[in-house]
Scaffold this active site. Structure first.
Site, PDB file in Angstrom:
ATOM      1  N   GLU A 249      -2.249  -2.303  -2.582  1.00  0.00           N
ATOM      2  CA  GLU A 249      -1.574  -1.437  -3.522  1.00  0.00           C
ATOM      3  C   GLU A 249      -2.078  -0.032  -3.229  1.00  0.00           C
ATOM      4  O   GLU A 249      -3.211   0.149  -2.784  1.00  0.00           O
ATOM      5  CB  GLU A 249      -1.904  -1.838  -4.964  1.00  0.00           C
ATOM      6  CG  GLU A 249      -1.377  -3.214  -5.316  1.00  0.00           C
ATOM      7  CD  GLU A 249      -1.473  -3.528  -6.812  1.00  0.00           C
ATOM      8  OE1 GLU A 249      -0.433  -3.891  -7.383  1.00  0.00           O
ATOM      9  OE2 GLU A 249      -2.557  -3.409  -7.401  1.00  0.00           O
TER      10      GLU A 249
ATOM     11  N   SER B 241     -11.375  -3.871 -15.527  1.00  0.00           N
ATOM     12  CA  SER B 241     -11.199  -3.112 -14.299  1.00  0.00           C
ATOM     13  C   SER B 241     -11.460  -1.613 -14.473  1.00  0.00           C
ATOM     14  O   SER B 241     -12.535  -1.206 -14.898  1.00  0.00           O
ATOM     15  CB  SER B 241      -9.790  -3.388 -13.787  1.00  0.00           C
ATOM     16  OG  SER B 241      -9.574  -2.816 -12.548  1.00  0.00           O
TER      17      SER B 241
ATOM     18  N   ASN C  89      -3.200   2.061  -5.070  1.00  0.00           N
ATOM     19  CA  ASN C  89      -4.415   2.360  -5.826  1.00  0.00           C
ATOM     20  C   ASN C  89      -5.690   1.805  -5.187  1.00  0.00           C
ATOM     21  O   ASN C  89      -6.778   1.983  -5.715  1.00  0.00           O
ATOM     22  CB  ASN C  89      -4.273   1.860  -7.264  1.00  0.00           C
ATOM     23  CG  ASN C  89      -4.058   0.353  -7.339  1.00  0.00           C
ATOM     24  OD1 ASN C  89      -4.546  -0.405  -6.514  1.00  0.00           O
ATOM     25  ND2 ASN C  89      -3.300  -0.081  -8.335  1.00  0.00           N
TER      26      ASN C  89
ATOM     27  N   ASP D 135     -13.652   1.088  -8.198  1.00  0.00           N
ATOM     28  CA  ASP D 135     -13.346   1.087  -9.628  1.00  0.00           C
ATOM     29  C   ASP D 135     -14.406   0.255 -10.364  1.00  0.00           C
ATOM     30  O   ASP D 135     -15.341  -0.270  -9.747  1.00  0.00           O
ATOM     31  CB  ASP D 135     -11.911   0.614  -9.914  1.00  0.00           C
ATOM     32  CG  ASP D 135     -11.736  -0.888  -9.755  1.00  0.00           C
ATOM     33  OD1 ASP D 135     -12.539  -1.508  -9.036  1.00  0.00           O
ATOM     34  OD2 ASP D 135     -10.799  -1.441 -10.349  1.00  0.00           O
TER      35      ASP D 135
ATOM     36  N   ASP E 249     -12.882  -3.978  -7.354  1.00  0.00           N
ATOM     37  CA  ASP E 249     -11.827  -4.590  -6.539  1.00  0.00           C
ATOM     38  C   ASP E 249     -10.841  -3.541  -6.017  1.00  0.00           C
ATOM     39  O   ASP E 249      -9.826  -3.884  -5.419  1.00  0.00           O
ATOM     40  CB  ASP E 249     -11.102  -5.722  -7.294  1.00  0.00           C
ATOM     41  CG  ASP E 249     -10.430  -5.249  -8.561  1.00  0.00           C
ATOM     42  OD1 ASP E 249     -10.551  -4.068  -8.920  1.00  0.00           O
ATOM     43  OD2 ASP E 249      -9.776  -6.100  -9.220  1.00  0.00           O
TER      44      ASP E 249
ATOM     45  N   PRO F 120       7.975  -1.154 -16.753  1.00  0.00           N
ATOM     46  CA  PRO F 120       7.001  -1.305 -17.836  1.00  0.00           C
ATOM     47  C   PRO F 120       5.664  -1.734 -17.241  1.00  0.00           C
ATOM     48  O   PRO F 120       5.632  -2.589 -16.360  1.00  0.00           O
ATOM     49  CB  PRO F 120       7.596  -2.423 -18.695  1.00  0.00           C
ATOM     50  CG  PRO F 120       8.531  -3.170 -17.812  1.00  0.00           C
ATOM     51  CD  PRO F 120       8.982  -2.239 -16.737  1.00  0.00           C
ATOM     52  N   SER F 121       4.571  -1.122 -17.710  1.00  0.00           N
ATOM     53  CA  SER F 121       3.249  -1.520 -17.238  1.00  0.00           C
ATOM     54  C   SER F 121       2.950  -2.937 -17.697  1.00  0.00           C
ATOM     55  O   SER F 121       3.385  -3.358 -18.766  1.00  0.00           O
ATOM     56  CB  SER F 121       2.197  -0.567 -17.796  1.00  0.00           C
ATOM     57  OG  SER F 121       0.926  -1.176 -17.745  1.00  0.00           O
ATOM     58  N   GLY F 122       2.189  -3.657 -16.900  1.00  0.00           N
ATOM     59  CA  GLY F 122       1.753  -4.998 -17.292  1.00  0.00           C
ATOM     60  C   GLY F 122       0.363  -4.989 -17.902  1.00  0.00           C
ATOM     61  O   GLY F 122      -0.150  -6.032 -18.286  1.00  0.00           O
ATOM     62  N   THR F 123      -0.271  -3.826 -17.952  1.00  0.00           N
ATOM     63  CA  THR F 123      -1.638  -3.776 -18.487  1.00  0.00           C
ATOM     64  C   THR F 123      -1.806  -2.761 -19.613  1.00  0.00           C
ATOM     65  O   THR F 123      -2.820  -2.741 -20.280  1.00  0.00           O
ATOM     66  CB  THR F 123      -2.651  -3.399 -17.382  1.00  0.00           C
ATOM     67  OG1 THR F 123      -2.311  -2.113 -16.883  1.00  0.00           O
ATOM     68  CG2 THR F 123      -2.656  -4.406 -16.260  1.00  0.00           C
TER      69      THR F 123
HETATM   70  P1  NG1 Z   1       0.366  -1.992 -14.366  1.00  0.00           P
HETATM   71  O1  NG1 Z   1      -0.283  -1.512 -15.618  1.00  0.00           O
HETATM   72  O2  NG1 Z   1       1.199  -3.232 -14.510  1.00  0.00           O
HETATM   73  O3  NG1 Z   1       1.068  -0.866 -13.657  1.00  0.00           O
HETATM   74  C1  NG1 Z   1      -1.932  -1.693 -13.016  1.00  0.00           C
HETATM   75  C2  NG1 Z   1      -1.741  -1.192 -11.620  1.00  0.00           C
HETATM   76  C3  NG1 Z   1      -1.563  -2.374 -10.691  1.00  0.00           C
HETATM   77  C4  NG1 Z   1      -2.718  -3.346 -10.797  1.00  0.00           C
HETATM   78  C5  NG1 Z   1      -2.971  -3.683 -12.264  1.00  0.00           C
HETATM   79  C6  NG1 Z   1      -4.185  -4.539 -12.473  1.00  0.00           C
HETATM   80  C7  NG1 Z   1      -0.576   0.833 -10.869  1.00  0.00           C
HETATM   81  C8  NG1 Z   1       0.686   1.606 -10.890  1.00  0.00           C
HETATM   82  N1  NG1 Z   1      -0.557  -0.330 -11.522  1.00  0.00           N
HETATM   83  O4  NG1 Z   1      -0.805  -2.452 -13.375  1.00  0.00           O
HETATM   84  O5  NG1 Z   1      -1.403  -1.922  -9.390  1.00  0.00           O
HETATM   85  O6  NG1 Z   1      -3.868  -2.838 -10.174  1.00  0.00           O
HETATM   86  O7  NG1 Z   1      -3.086  -2.503 -13.078  1.00  0.00           O
HETATM   87  O8  NG1 Z   1      -5.363  -3.851 -12.624  1.00  0.00           O
HETATM   88  O9  NG1 Z   1      -1.567   1.283 -10.291  1.00  0.00           O
HETATM   89 ZN    ZN Z   2     -10.417  -3.393 -10.741  1.00  0.00          ZN
END
Ligand code: NG1
Ligand code: ZN
Length: 552
Positions: A388, A66, A390, A284, A288, A521-524
């Site tokens: 979202e 992404s 973003n 991006d 998406d 916590p971030s998921g990425t």
């Molecule tokens: P994480 O890293 O879990 O915050 C980010 C974005 C999500 C989503 C994912 C997937 C923010 C705050 N978080 O997730 O909205 O787009 O990446 O790409 O923008």
């Molecule tokens: Zn993307």
């Protein structure tokens, strides 16, 4: 037998480097692209198993990271409905990706196949559609995915090439509906439904005429490439693509793209004073996400930003207006179209947007971050609109609603009233269901819907931007030893563990007017994110900073 041998073989070809740990996060597995092959191979196995389990329905694999830097890569699986893989399979995805050796992997698959009742070894078939973005590690990882898929007897892999993420999701969705699912079918649907929207513009309204010129920042990714391919066929729009990903134009997502523009609120690379006052959009790297922006002065590179929340608001206004015309029209035709309209946001939505939407009397609900949650929630409505902040989002229409809309349109057109406002509103909604991607957030289809609605409303970028004023906000990332030690609740708006942290956040927040703050916590990425909002930028910055201190 054959199946066992294939799994052992493929697992030994992609050994897991020691110290590697993968987790199926907000959007699948992500890491440095060069280290991803074992995880991608195993995602291939997983996708094939998923297809076998679902009686051979097409499943998708997207290889992308992404908006993340060019060196990163990732993999995620799309379910037959085009949405994200069912969360119930995520624990197995994690386990499989981290299986330490070929034997462990084989045992794990055999156990899972048994538990889930997957008819492996029979005369099953499975099909997996693959897509990837423009990253240099994409082709290498595609090969790993193919090997994983082919390790399942009877599985058939179809490489769809370099695509935007939403194109692949759309193809999976379409294929399983039994409709045409090629790239040219996707483009035809976009182009035709956009033209239809323009044909349905009200003819009698005077006033502002939207400039045809639109500059699109393609983040040097795949979105710009695809837009270049179709822009000549988009009637009524004069699109210029910058950061289009052509040789020498720049690096993927570097100082450009929707994530950069939304977070930094400055112009992307390649934009300058000559663009002041021109409507601009930014995608991006895998197209998406979509945001809009405009430079208001040539003295600095700051932009007026329209983020996902404001795109959502525009879509909501448009759809509500069409429903109102259909249902409150006291004209000849006594037809109505009952529809439950739901708005889905996350905690990152600007507080001003939520207030605006609620002020319109709309139902607004919240889910945790990640499209998989938002999309699922949106499906609970006749019309669900989710975004979202973003810029990732879309509009989903229930099948039931679409068939009611179809029959209403037929009724209205057969009556002599086919020039009525009601009929036109129904036709506009119909075109919107075709234009906006039903599988996942899609920057290209979103952009075309925005453009059509701005023309419909006779709004300038400025009119749109001034729908409400965003509350100043600040996002920070904090590196911690173990981000999983923070656990959240209430759609991530509250920390439940460690228990003292929420008290500290509440105490800090109470010091600010219109203060709002949360951490998760971030998921990425390996970080904890801090988000703060307050009535001034200085206050938002200071709130975020002081809460970040408590997280460290
Ligand atoms: P994480 O890293 O879990 O915050 C980010 C974005 C999500 C989503 C994912 C997937 C923010 C705050 N978080 O997730 O909205 O787009 O990446 O790409 O923008
Ligand atoms: Zn993307």
């Amino acid at each position: 037998q054959e199946q066992r041998r294939r799994l052992l073989d493929v697992a030994s070809r992609f050994p897991l480097p020691s110290g590697c740990r993968f987790s199926y996060g907000t959007a699948g597995f992500r890491a440095d692209g060069a280290t991803m092959a074992p995880a991608v191979c195993r995602a291939g196995i997983l996708a094939a198993l998923r297809s076998v389990k679902l009686a051979g329905a097409a499943v998708g694999i997207v290889i992308t990271a992404s908006h993340n830097p060019i060196g990163d890569n990732g993999v995620k699986i799309a379910d037959p409905d085009g949405g994200m893989m069912d969360q119930q399979w995520e624990p197995f995805a994690d386990a499989l990706a981290n299986a330490p050796d070929p034997d462990a992997l084989l045992q794990m698959v055999l156990q899972f196949v048994k538990d889930e009742g997957i008819p492996l070894g029979g005369h099953h078939t499975a099909q997996v559609l693959l897509g990837r973005d423009t990253r240099p590690t994409g082709e290498y990882l595609l090969d790993a995915a193919l090997q994983g898929i082919n390790a399942i007897v009877g599985a058939h892999a179809i490489d769809m090439g370099i695509l935007t993420t939403p194109q692949l999701h759309w193809m999976v969705w379409s294929k399983n509906k039994g409709t045409k699912a090629s790239e040219s079918d996707y483009f035809t649907q976009l182009i035709n439904s956009f033209r239809r929207m323009l044909e349905l513009l009200p003819k009698d309204k005077g006033g502002y005429e939207l400039a045809k010129k639109l500059i699109v920042d393609g983040a040097n990714g795949i979105g710009g490439v695809k837009l270049e391919q179709i822009k000549a066929e988009l009637s009524g729009l004069d699109i210029i693509v910058r950061n289009s990903g052509k040789e020498g134009e720049g690096i993927l997502n570097h100082l450009c793209g929707a994530d950069f523009v939304q977070k930094e609120r400055v112009t992307p690379h390649g934009f300058g004073p000559e663009d002041v006052g021109v409507r601009c959009a930014s995608l991006d790297g895998d197209a998406d996400r979509l945001v809009y922006f405009q430079m208001s002065s040539s003295s600095d590179n700051k932009v007026d930003l329209v983020d996902g929340d404001k795109i959502l608001s525009l879509f909501a206004l448009f759809i509500r207006e069409q429903l109102d015309v259909i249902n409150n029209n006291g004209s000849q035709v006594d037809k109505s179209l009952p529809a439950r309209l739901g708005i889905v946001q996350t905690a990152y939505a600007n507080g001003a947007s939520t207030q605006f939407l609620k002020g319109l009397g709309l139902e607004v609900v919240f889910t945790p971050t990640g499209v998989k949650y938002l999309h699922k929630k949106a499906l609970e409505y006749d019309i669900g609109i989710y975004f979202e902040a973003n810029g990732h989002g879309t509009v989903v229409f229930s099948e039931d609603f679409i068939s009611q809309l179809e029959s209403l349109s037929n009724d209205l057109s057969s009556q002599a009233a086919n020039c009525s406002a009601q009929y036109h509103s129904a036709m506009r909604l119909m075109a919107a269901t075709q234009l906006i991607n039903q599988a996942v957030g899609d920057a290209l289809s979103g952009l075309l819907l925005v453009e059509a609605i701005l023309q419909y409303k006779r709004w300038s970028f400025q009119n749109w931007c001034e729908l409400y004023s965003d509350l100043p906000s600040r996002q920070l990332k904090v590196k911690v030893v173990d981000r999983s030690s923070i656990v959240t609740t209430d759609a991530e708006t509250k920390v439940s563990q460690p228990s003292s942290l929420q008290e500290l956040i509440d105490k800090e927040t109470a010091n600010y007017t219109q203060g709002r703050c949360f951490v998760r916590p971030s998921g990425t990425e390996d970080v904890v994110r801090v988000y703060a909002e307050a009535s001034t930028q200085v206050e938002a910055d200071s709130l975020a900073k002081s809460v970040a201190h408590h997280v460290e």
